[in-house]
Design a protein around this motif. Structure first.
Motif, PDB file in Angstrom:
ATOM      1  N   ASN B 202       6.395 -14.271   9.997  1.00  0.00           N
ATOM      2  CA  ASN B 202       5.096 -14.031  10.627  1.00  0.00           C
ATOM      3  C   ASN B 202       4.047 -14.273   9.547  1.00  0.00           C
ATOM      4  O   ASN B 202       3.821 -13.435   8.680  1.00  0.00           O
ATOM      5  CB  ASN B 202       5.024 -12.599  11.168  1.00  0.00           C
ATOM      6  N   ILE B 203       3.432 -15.456   9.606  1.00  0.00           N
ATOM      7  CA  ILE B 203       2.563 -15.885   8.505  1.00  0.00           C
ATOM      8  C   ILE B 203       1.169 -15.288   8.671  1.00  0.00           C
ATOM      9  O   ILE B 203       0.601 -15.318   9.763  1.00  0.00           O
ATOM     10  CB  ILE B 203       2.499 -17.430   8.457  1.00  0.00           C
ATOM     11  N   ASN B 204       0.638 -14.753   7.576  1.00  0.00           N
ATOM     12  CA  ASN B 204      -0.685 -14.121   7.634  1.00  0.00           C
ATOM     13  C   ASN B 204      -1.828 -15.106   7.464  1.00  0.00           C
ATOM     14  O   ASN B 204      -2.860 -14.983   8.124  1.00  0.00           O
ATOM     15  CB  ASN B 204      -0.802 -13.062   6.545  1.00  0.00           C
ATOM     16  N   GLU B 205      -1.668 -16.051   6.512  1.00  0.00           N
ATOM     17  CA  GLU B 205      -2.806 -16.897   6.167  1.00  0.00           C
ATOM     18  C   GLU B 205      -2.534 -18.347   6.494  1.00  0.00           C
ATOM     19  O   GLU B 205      -1.429 -18.835   6.246  1.00  0.00           O
ATOM     20  CB  GLU B 205      -3.080 -16.799   4.656  1.00  0.00           C
ATOM     21  N   PRO B 206      -3.547 -19.057   7.013  1.00  0.00           N
ATOM     22  CA  PRO B 206      -3.373 -20.490   7.232  1.00  0.00           C
ATOM     23  C   PRO B 206      -3.189 -21.200   5.893  1.00  0.00           C
ATOM     24  O   PRO B 206      -3.703 -20.748   4.863  1.00  0.00           O
ATOM     25  CB  PRO B 206      -4.689 -20.931   7.882  1.00  0.00           C
ATOM     26  N   GLY B 207      -2.472 -22.295   5.926  1.00  0.00           N
ATOM     27  CA  GLY B 207      -2.274 -23.046   4.688  1.00  0.00           C
ATOM     28  C   GLY B 207      -1.061 -23.941   4.800  1.00  0.00           C
ATOM     29  O   GLY B 207      -0.359 -23.928   5.823  1.00  0.00           O
ATOM     30  N   GLU B 208      -0.843 -24.724   3.748  1.00  0.00           N
ATOM     31  CA  GLU B 208       0.351 -25.574   3.704  1.00  0.00           C
ATOM     32  C   GLU B 208       1.328 -24.973   2.715  1.00  0.00           C
ATOM     33  O   GLU B 208       0.995 -24.758   1.555  1.00  0.00           O
ATOM     34  CB  GLU B 208      -0.026 -26.993   3.273  1.00  0.00           C
ATOM     35  N   TYR B 209       2.545 -24.669   3.177  1.00  0.00           N
ATOM     36  CA  TYR B 209       3.539 -24.028   2.329  1.00  0.00           C
ATOM     37  C   TYR B 209       4.719 -24.965   2.161  1.00  0.00           C
ATOM     38  O   TYR B 209       5.229 -25.512   3.126  1.00  0.00           O
ATOM     39  CB  TYR B 209       3.944 -22.692   2.935  1.00  0.00           C
ATOM     40  N   ARG B 210       5.097 -25.153   0.893  1.00  0.00           N
ATOM     41  CA  ARG B 210       6.078 -26.181   0.590  1.00  0.00           C
ATOM     42  C   ARG B 210       7.378 -25.583   0.070  1.00  0.00           C
ATOM     43  O   ARG B 210       7.379 -24.565  -0.609  1.00  0.00           O
ATOM     44  CB  ARG B 210       5.517 -27.137  -0.460  1.00  0.00           C
ATOM     45  N   GLY B 211       8.461 -26.254   0.388  1.00  0.00           N
ATOM     46  CA  GLY B 211       9.760 -25.813  -0.106  1.00  0.00           C
ATOM     47  C   GLY B 211      10.722 -26.978  -0.129  1.00  0.00           C
ATOM     48  O   GLY B 211      10.338 -28.124   0.111  1.00  0.00           O
ATOM     49  N   GLN B 212      11.970 -26.681  -0.438  1.00  0.00           N
ATOM     50  CA  GLN B 212      12.978 -27.729  -0.559  1.00  0.00           C
ATOM     51  C   GLN B 212      14.302 -27.237  -0.007  1.00  0.00           C
ATOM     52  O   GLN B 212      14.531 -26.039   0.123  1.00  0.00           O
ATOM     53  CB  GLN B 212      13.174 -28.089  -2.042  1.00  0.00           C
ATOM     54  N   CYS B 213      15.194 -28.188   0.261  1.00  0.00           N
ATOM     55  CA  CYS B 213      16.570 -27.830   0.616  1.00  0.00           C
ATOM     56  C   CYS B 213      17.186 -27.128  -0.578  1.00  0.00           C
ATOM     57  O   CYS B 213      17.036 -27.562  -1.713  1.00  0.00           O
ATOM     58  CB  CYS B 213      17.378 -29.068   0.959  1.00  0.00           C
ATOM     59  N   ALA B 214      17.886 -26.009  -0.323  1.00  0.00           N
ATOM     60  CA  ALA B 214      18.404 -25.222  -1.435  1.00  0.00           C
ATOM     61  C   ALA B 214      19.925 -25.208  -1.503  1.00  0.00           C
ATOM     62  O   ALA B 214      20.487 -24.462  -2.293  1.00  0.00           O
ATOM     63  CB  ALA B 214      17.879 -23.789  -1.355  1.00  0.00           C
ATOM     64  N   GLU B 215      20.607 -25.987  -0.679  1.00  0.00           N
ATOM     65  CA  GLU B 215      22.069 -26.015  -0.780  1.00  0.00           C
ATOM     66  C   GLU B 215      22.491 -27.456  -0.999  1.00  0.00           C
ATOM     67  O   GLU B 215      22.091 -28.342  -0.234  1.00  0.00           O
ATOM     68  CB  GLU B 215      22.702 -25.460   0.508  1.00  0.00           C
ATOM     69  N   LEU B 216      23.272 -27.673  -2.064  1.00  0.00           N
ATOM     70  CA  LEU B 216      23.697 -29.026  -2.400  1.00  0.00           C
ATOM     71  C   LEU B 216      24.243 -29.736  -1.163  1.00  0.00           C
ATOM     72  O   LEU B 216      25.139 -29.232  -0.490  1.00  0.00           O
ATOM     73  CB  LEU B 216      24.777 -28.979  -3.485  1.00  0.00           C
ATOM     74  N   CYS B 217      23.669 -30.895  -0.834  1.00  0.00           N
ATOM     75  CA  CYS B 217      24.052 -31.555   0.411  1.00  0.00           C
ATOM     76  C   CYS B 217      24.264 -33.041   0.207  1.00  0.00           C
ATOM     77  O   CYS B 217      24.127 -33.816   1.146  1.00  0.00           O
ATOM     78  CB  CYS B 217      23.000 -31.290   1.490  1.00  0.00           C
TER      79      CYS B 217
END
Lengths: 538, 276
Positions: B202-217
Motif C-alpha cells: 500500500n504505497i503512500n507517496e507517488p513516485g517511480e520505484y525501482r528494483g531488480q530480479c533477486a533470484e538467479l535466473c
C-alpha cells in the motif's frame, strides 16, 4: 620426556617408503594422507580464488568489460563449489587426519585403507567438475545451490551430479573414519571429556556429515533423473514442486555450513589457550555449545527460504529457531574472551589469526542474527548483505582458523620454524584486505544490490571498486602464505622443539618435531595436567 | 536500508536499525573486553597466567541476557510478519509473472471489478540494453532519465499503480524461479513456476520505484529490472481506462502484447501460506 616412553625405536626400518608413488598414492599413513588433503585443499583454494578474481575484476566498474554474463554465472557457481567442497572441507579433514590420532594418542586412523580411498576420490571428483569449464556448453551456471528449474537448463548436470556424489562419498568415508578413530582408538585414560575441543568438534561434525551428505546425494540424483529420465520431482508441469528441492537442499545445506565452522571453533579453542597460557574457559560449556549448534542446524533450514512464500507459522518457527543459535554461539565467543582474560598472552601468527577469527566471525554472527529476522530478511535476502555475511563466517571464520592451525602445527609437521616476520606480514595483509573486500558489501546489500549479478547501476560503483581492490590484494596476500609454507618445509634452518609453543598442552606436543612417521605405537600414559583444557574435574 | 514508501515498509527498516543497534552495543562490549584483555594480560608486560577456567554464575548470566534480548527482537519481528502475511481487504489485484528475462504484469481486478485484457511485458530499456553489451564502448554513466542514472534499472513499460490503495500481488513464473523485489516496497517475493505466491503493498507517496530480479535466473538475471510507477488514484483510473480502450481496438501490435500467456492462470489457487 614423554616421548621417550611412548615412541618406538624401530621407526627407522619401517619409516616412510622411499618410492614417491608408493609413499603418496598408496599411503595408509594418517600423516601423509593429512598432508595430501592439505596440499589438495591449498591447490583448490587458489583455483577457487582465481574464479573469485574473475568475479571481482568484472565487478570492478559498471558495464561488462571482461566476460559474458553466462560465464560470470559459471564463475560464481564454480567458485562456491570449489571453495566449499574443495578447499574448506578437505582442509578440515586434512587437519583432522594429521592431528586427531596425535591428540588422542592413537597410532593411526581406525580405517587406514578407507582413508586412502576417501582422499583419492577427491582429485577425480574435481577433475570431473572442473573439466566442464572446457567442454561445449560450459560449466554449471545455476548457482552452487543448484535450484531447479534453472540448474536443469545447463548441459553439465551429469558432470555436476556425479562430482557431488563423489565428494559426498569421500566426506562420508572420512566422517566414518573419524568417528571410528575417536570412539575406539583413544589411549587409555583419554576419556571423552578429556579430549581436546578440536577432537570434540570433529566428532560432532562427522555425525553431521553422515546425516546430511546422503540427503544432498538424493537431491542431486533427483535432479539427474529430472534432467535425463523424464521424472518430475521438481517440475511443476509434471506435478512436481521446485520448492521441494530447496527444502531438501537446505536440510543438507544448513548443517553443511556448520560442518564448515564447527572444526574451526575447535581449532581456535586449541590455539587461544596456548598463547594465553591459560586453560580454555568453560570446557564443558564449549563442548555442549558445539553439540547444541549441531542439533539446531537441523531445524533452521528454511531461513534460507524466507522469500519463497512460506506459511506464516513456518516463517515464525524458522525465525525463532534460527535466533536461538545466537545463544550457544554467544557462549563460545564469551568463553574465548574469558580464556584470554587473566592470561599471559603473546601474539605469534597463529594467535593473531585466532583473535581475528573471534572478532570477524562475531561480526559475521551479528549479520547472521539480523538475517534471521524474517521481515528484515525480506530486504536482505539474495543481496550483497548475504554475500558479506557468509564470507565473514567462511573466509574470516573457517579459512582464518585453517590458516591459524597451519601456522600452529606447521613446526610440528616439518620440524622447522616458519618465518614469524613473514607470517605477521601475511596476517596483517590478510586481515586488512579481507575487510576492505567484504565490509563494503554490507553497504551494497543494504543499498539494494542483488547478488550474482555481473553488472550494476552506477550508484553501486564506488563500493564495488573498493571491494574489488580489497579482493585483488587479499588474493595476492595469500601468495605470501604459500611462500611461508614452502620456506618452512624446504628451506628453514631453525629447528622446532618438541613443544613448539611455550604454553602448548596436549599429547601432540609430546612427540618429536617433526612428528615421526609412526607415533604412539604404544599408547601414551595420560597425565591430566598435560591436557589442553586444564582442570576438568568438577 | 531504505525506509520505503509503503504502510508496511517501515517494518524491515525499523527491525534493521534495532538489530544493528543491539549488535553494535554487544560488539563494543565484547570487543572492548577483548582489547582490554589483550593490553592488560600480555606476557611482555609481565602478566602471569591465572589458573581459573570456569565461573558458573558468569556463564549463566551470559546465557540468560542474550535470551532476553532475543525474545525482545522476536516479539518485534513477529508483529511485522503477521501484518505482512495479511493479504485480506485488498482493493486491487495485479498478477506478476517472471520470464527469462522480463516481467509480465496483468491487471486482474480493481475495486472489485474484473479488468479484461490489460497486461503487458516489461523489460530492460533499450538504452541500458545497448550499453550493457560486452565491450559496447558506451558509458553506463550516460544512461539517465531526468538527470538520474537509470542504468540497468529502467524498463520500457513500468507497472502503473495507484497510491493509497491496498494492492494484492499474485506472483508466479513461467520458466525458472525469479524474485520480484522493489526495495522501496520493503519485501521481495519469489516467482516460482507452478506456484502462485500472494503478497501486498500500500504505497503512500507517488513516485517511480525501482528494483531488480533477486533470484538467479540465468544469463540475463542482472538485466531484468522492475519499475513501479505510483500515481494518484484519479490518474491511475484515467490510465486504466485508456489501456482498456486500447485493448478493445483491433490493433495487432497491442493485441499481441496483451495476449495472455498459456501457462499459470490468474485464478489458480493461491498458496495457502498467505491466507492467514
Amino acid at each position: 620426556m614423554a616421548h621417550d616412553a611412548t615412541h618406538d625405536h624401530h621407526d627407522d626400518h619401517h619409516g616412510a617408503p622411499k618410492n614417491f608413488f608408493v609413499r603418496w598414492c598408496m599411503s595408509t599413513n594418517h600423516k601423509d594422507i593429512g598432508t595430501l588433503y592439505l596440499v589438495f585443499s591449498l591447490l583448490m583454494f587458489f583455483i577457487g580464488g582465481s574464479f573469485a578474481m574473475v568475479i571481482r575484476a568484472e565487478l570492478f566498474k559498471p558495464g561488462l568489460q571482461l566476460v559474458q554474463p553466462y560465464f560470470f554465472n559459471e564463475m560464481t557457481t564454480m567458485h562456491a563449489l570449489v571453495m566449499i567442497f574443495g578447499a574448506v572441507m578437505p582442509a578440515f579433514v586434512g587437519l583432522g587426519n594429521w592431528m586427531i590420532p596425535l591428540m588422542i594418542g592413537a597410532p593411526d586412523m581406525a580405517l587406514p585403507r578407507m582413508n586412502n580411498l576417501s582422499f583419492w576420490i577427491l582429485p577425480f571428483a574435481f577433475a570431473l567438475l572442473l573439466s566442464t569449464l572446457f567442454l561445449p556448453g560450459g560449466g554449471p551456471a545455476g548457482g552452487w545451490t543448484m535450484y531447479p528449474p534453472l540448474s536443469l537448463q545447463g548441459d553439465s548436470v551429469a558432470y555436476l551430479v556425479f562430482a557431488v556424489h563423489l565428494m559426498g562419498i569421500s566426506s562420508i568415508m572420512g566422517a566414518i573414519n573419524i568417528i571410528a578413530t575417536i570412539l575406539n582408538m583413544r589411549a587409555p585414560g583419554m576419556d571423552l571429556l578429556k579430549m581436546p575441543v578440536f577432537v570434540w568438534s570433529w566428532l560432532i561434525t562427522a555425525f553431521l556429515l553422515i546425516a546430511v551428505m546422503p540427503v544432498l546425494a538424493g537431491a542431486v540424483t533427483m535432479l539427474l533423473t529430472d534432467k535425463y529420465f523424464g521424472t518430475s520431482f521438481f517440475n511443476a508441469a509434471g506435478g512436481g514442486d521446485p520448492v521441494l528441492f530447496q527444502h531438501i537442499f537446505w536440510f543438507f545445506g544448513h548443517p553443511e555450513v556448520y560442518i564448515m565452522i564447527l572444526p574451526a571453533f575447535g581449532l581456535v579453542s586449541e590455539i587461544i589457550p596456548t598463547f594465553a597460557r591459560k586453560p580454555i574457559f568453560g570446557y564443558k560449556a564449549m563442548v555442549f555449545a558445539i553439540a547444541s549448534i549441531a542439533f539446531l542446524s537441523f531445524i533452521v533450514w528454511a531461513h534460507h527460504m524466507f522469500a519463497v512464500g512460506l506459511p506464516l507459522g513456518g516463517e515464525i518457527f524458522f525465525m525463532y529457531a534460527t535466533m536461538l543459535i545466537a545463544v550457544p554461539t554467544g557462549v563460545k565467543v564469551f568463553n574465548w574472551v574469558s580464556t584470554m582474560w587473566g592470561g599471559s598472552m603473546t601474539f605469534e601468527t597463529p594467535m593473531l589469526f585466532a583473535i581475528a577469527f573471534v572478532i570477524l566471525f562475531t561480526i559475521g554472527g551479528f549479520s547472521g542474527l539480523m538475517l534471521a529476522l524474517a521481515p528484515a530478511d525480506f530486504q536482505y535476502h539474495d543481496t550483497y548483505f548475504v554475500v558479506a555475511h557468509f564470507h565473514y563466517v567462511l573466509v574470516t571464520g573457517a579459512i582464518f582458523a585453517i590458516i591459524a592451525a597451519t601456522y600452529y602445527w606447521l613446526p610440528k609437521w616439518t620440524g622447522h620454524m616458519y618465518s614469524e616476520t613473514w607470517g605477521k606480514i601475511h596476517f596483517w595483509n590478510s586481515v586488512i584486505w579481507v575487510n576492505v573486500l567484504f565490509f563494503p558489501q554490507h553497504f551494497l546489500g543494504l543499498a539494494g544490490m542483488p547478488r550474482r549479478i555481473p553488472d550494476y547501476n552506477v550508484a553501486f560503483a564506488n563500493f564495488n571498486m573498493i571491494s574489488s581492490i580489497g579482493g585483488f590484494l587479499f588474493g595476492a596476500s595469500q601468495l605470501i602464505f604459500v611462500g611461508v609454507v614452502l620456506h618452512c618445509v624446504f628451506f628453514s634452518k631453525k629447528k622446532a622443539p618438541d613443544r613448539v609453543w611455550e604454553g602448548a598442552k596436549g599429547l601432540e606436543w609430546t612427540v618429536p618435531s617433526p612428528a615421526p612417521y609412526h607415533t604412539f605405537e604404544l599408547p601414551p600414559v595420560i597425565h591430566d595436567d598435560e591436557l589442553a583444557h586444564g582442570h576438568i574435574e568438577d | 536500508m531504505t525506509r520505503g514508501v509503503t504502510t508496511w515498509s517501515g517494518e524491515p527498516y525499523f527491525l534493521n536499525n534495532v538489530a544493528l543497534g543491539v549488535c553494535v552495543v554487544i560488539g563494543i562490549l565484547v570487543f572492548g573486553a577483548m582489547f582490554i584483555a589483550m593490553f592488560r594480560f600480555r606476557k611482555s608486560r609481565g602478566a602471569v597466567a591465572e589458573k581459573w577456567s570456569h565461573n558458573t554464575t558468569l556463564e549463566i548470566v551470559w546465557t540468560t541476557i542474550p535470551v532476553i534480548i532475543l525474545i525482545a527482537l522476536a516479539y518485534l519481528a513477529t508483529g511485522g510478519l503477521r501484518t505482512f502475511a495479511d493479504t485480506t481487504g485488498s482493493e486491487m489485484t495485479v498478477k506478476v509473472t517472471g520470464y527469462q528475462w522480463k516481467w509480465r504484469y496483468d491487471y486482474v481486478e480493481y475495486k472489485g471489478k474484473a479488468i479484461e485484457s490489460v497486461g503487458f511485458m516489461s523489460k530492460l530499456d533499450r538504452e541500458s540494453d545497448e550499453t550493457r553489451q560486452l565491450n559496447s564502448g558506451l558509458d553506463p554513466k550516460n544512461v539517465k532519465v531526468d538527470g538520474y542514472n537509470t542504468y540497468l534499472i529502467n524498463v520500457d513499460k513500468p507497472l502503473v499503480v495507484p497510491v493509497g490503495t491496498k494492492i494484492r500481488f499474485v506472483i508466479t513464473a513461467g520458466d525458472v524461479i525469479h524474485s520480484w523485489w522493489v526495495p522501496a516496497l520493503g519485501w521481495k517475493m519469489d516467482a516460482i513456476p507452478g506456484i502462485v505466491n500472494a503478497t501486498w503493498t500500500n504505497i503512500n507517496e507517488p513516485g517511480e520505484y525501482r528494483g531488480q530480479c533477486a533470484e538467479l535466473c540465468g544469463q540475463d538475471h542482472g538485466f531484468m529490472p522492475i519499475v513501479v510507477k505510483a500515481v494518484p488514484k484519479a490518474d491511475f483510473e484515467k490510465w486504466l481506462a485508456e489501456q482498456q480502450a486500447q485493448a478493445k481496438q483491433p490493433e495487432p501490435a497491442a493485441a499481441s502484447t496483451a495476449e495472455k500467456p498459456a501457462t499459470a492462470q490468474v485464478d489458480a489457487p493461491v498458496s495457502q501460506g498467505h491466507q492467514g
